[in-house]
Design a protein around this motif. Structure first.
Motif, short mmCIF file in Angstrom:
data_model
loop_
_atom_site.label_atom_id
_atom_site.label_comp_id
_atom_site.label_asym_id
_atom_site.label_seq_id
_atom_site.Cartn_x
_atom_site.Cartn_y
_atom_site.Cartn_z
N ASP A 17 36.92 49.94 30.43
CA ASP A 17 35.73 49.80 30.45
C ASP A 17 35.35 48.69 29.36
N GLN A 18 36.08 48.36 28.61
CA GLN A 18 35.64 47.09 27.66
C GLN A 18 36.31 45.75 28.25
N GLY A 19 36.87 46.08 29.62
CA GLY A 19 37.31 44.60 29.96
C GLY A 19 38.68 44.21 29.45
#
Length: 446
Positions: A17-19
């Motif tokens: 989700d945070q890349g």
């Protein structure tokens, strides 16, 4: 897709989700296989030592094979020689060959057992050695000519001959008869030929005569004469005189003369005069050697000429003059004798015929003749190296007989024989060479 270093495998990843990229990485076994490497090193070292050892053996075998290959070649040559020649090998030769072949056979068997697989060179050597063994055995067993047995007989005969020679050395010398004497019983034997030299005109002058002058009043006189015919074997043109035997040997101080009417090899010299057949006639010529002048010429009654009844193998010798202890003789044929030998005693001063004897021996079947103490001796050719004194006619008794005294000769044809009472030698002209023989006389049989 992320690519990690060369030591890692490529794997699939995903973003959170945070890349942030997240992936699972599978690292290979990073433990270094030391034990496997050490084992490989030990195996490699062992193989290297075995290789060096085998390589060393191969090198030694190669050297040994080269040596024994040479031995095989030498043995092959020896066996081939034994196959081709007779009477040149013994039982010991066979045993030595067998020992050497057995030694090489052991080496080849050892080579075959140590080399893995088939080796062409070794197999070839083994076959050659087996063949040599068979050949040697065959040679020893077959011996069709009984060579070994014959050699043993030869050794036995040689021992007997040696004993005979030892006994003969203890016997007395042959009886001595003074030069000019006729108190003996004729020729008993003759020595081997003594080669004096080639006539001075060369090898092409194969026909002729030579000898030593016989002077009854001065028997010690040593004048030698050489009378080669021209190359056609008929015409007597030149002759030489030597005042000593040394001069003759060295071709030194010769007196060379020319005549223009001589024919054939029947020439002789007696008391400083030369006697010969005049060219194309039945005449006898008497030549004074001091002046080189013909002092007398006379026909020999009824003598044939023109190569009518010459000796066997010698042309143009219709008249053969000879000298003995009693003087001058001539050997010839007549038409009335139908070619048989006729002997006439001549008066050397007048050339008159004092007496004549007709024999039963055909002259063209005789190779040459001479007279000693009134006895005619005739020769015939046995082969290229042997003559035989085979016939005699005694003018003292009128008897003729067959004998057998072997004369060795240097070359094939005897052109003339002259006897000299001073030294009791025969002077033979043999295909251009001057040759002498010593005579051995037998005591008078009681």
């Amino acid at each position: 897709m992320a690519v990690i270093g060369m030591l890692f495998a490529n794997v699939s990843g995903s973003l959170d989700d945070q890349g942030i990229c997240q992936c699972s990485v599978y690292l290979p076994d990073t433990t270094f296989p030391v034990q496997k490497v050490e084992k490989l090193e030990i195996i490699a070292q062992t193989l290297s030592q075995k290789f060096d050892s085998e390589l060393s053996k191969v090198t030694q075998y190669i050297k040994a094979m080269e040596v024994y290959e040479q031995k095989i070649q030498n043995l092959t040559i020896r066996v081939e020689l034994m196959e081709k020649t007779s009477g040149t090998y013994t039982e010991l030769d066979f045993q030595l060959l067998k020992v050497e072949i057995k030694e090489m056979e052991k080496l080849i068997i050892q080579l075959k057992s140590t080399l893995v697989g088939s080796n062409v060179i070794v197999e070839q050597l083994y076959v050659e050695i087996k063949n040599l063994t068979m050949i040697v055995n065959d040679l020893e067993l077959m011996d069709k000519n009984n060579v070994l047995a014959i050699r043993r007989q030869i050794v036995n005969l040689q021992n007997q001959l040696k004993a005979c020679e030892e006994n003969s050395s203890k016997t007395t010398e042959p009886p001595y008869f003074a030069p000019g004497s006729c108190s003996h019983g004729g020729i008993l034997n003759i020595t081997r030929p003594y080669i004096i030299q080639l006539n001075w005109r060369g090898f092409s002058f194969k026909y002729g005569a030579w000898g030593r002058d016989y002077s009854p009043l001065t028997p010690e006189k040593a004048m030698y004469w050489v009378a080669p015919l021209n190359t056609e074997g008929r015409y007597l043109e030149y002759y030489r005189l030597y005042n000593s035997y040394d001069d003759l040997l060295l071709y030194k101080n010769p007196r060379e003369y020319r005549v223009t009417y001589g024919e054939g090899s029947g020439t002789t010299v007696y008391n400083n005069f030369m006697y010969f057949n005049v060219y194309s006639t039945r005449d006898i010529a008497k030549l004074d050697l001091n002046k080189n002048t013909v002092v007398l010429r006379k026909a020999l009654p009824d003598a044939v000429y023109g190569n009518r009844f010459s000796y066997a193998g010698v042309a143009w010798q219709d008249m053969d003059f000879t000298v003995d202890e009693n003087g001058l003789w001539v050997i010839y044929s007549t038409e009335a004798s139908t070619g048989n030998i006729v002997i006439s005693k001549l008066n050397e001063t007048s050339l008159d015929v004092l007496n004549t004897w007709e024999t039963k021996q055909y002259k063209p079947a005789v190779s040459n003749a001479f007279i000693i103490c009134g006895v005619l001796y005739a020769t015939r050719t046995m082969n290229t190296r042997t003559e035989e004194i085979f016939y005699t006619y005694d003018t003292n008794t009128g008897r003729e007989s067959q004998i057998s005294i072997i004369m060795d000769k240097m070359l094939e044809t005897v052109q003339s024989i002259n006897y000299n009472p001073s030294d009791q030698k025969l002077y033979v002209y043999n295909d251009g060479y001057l040759v002498t023989y010593n005579l051995i006389f037998q005591p008078v049989l009681q």
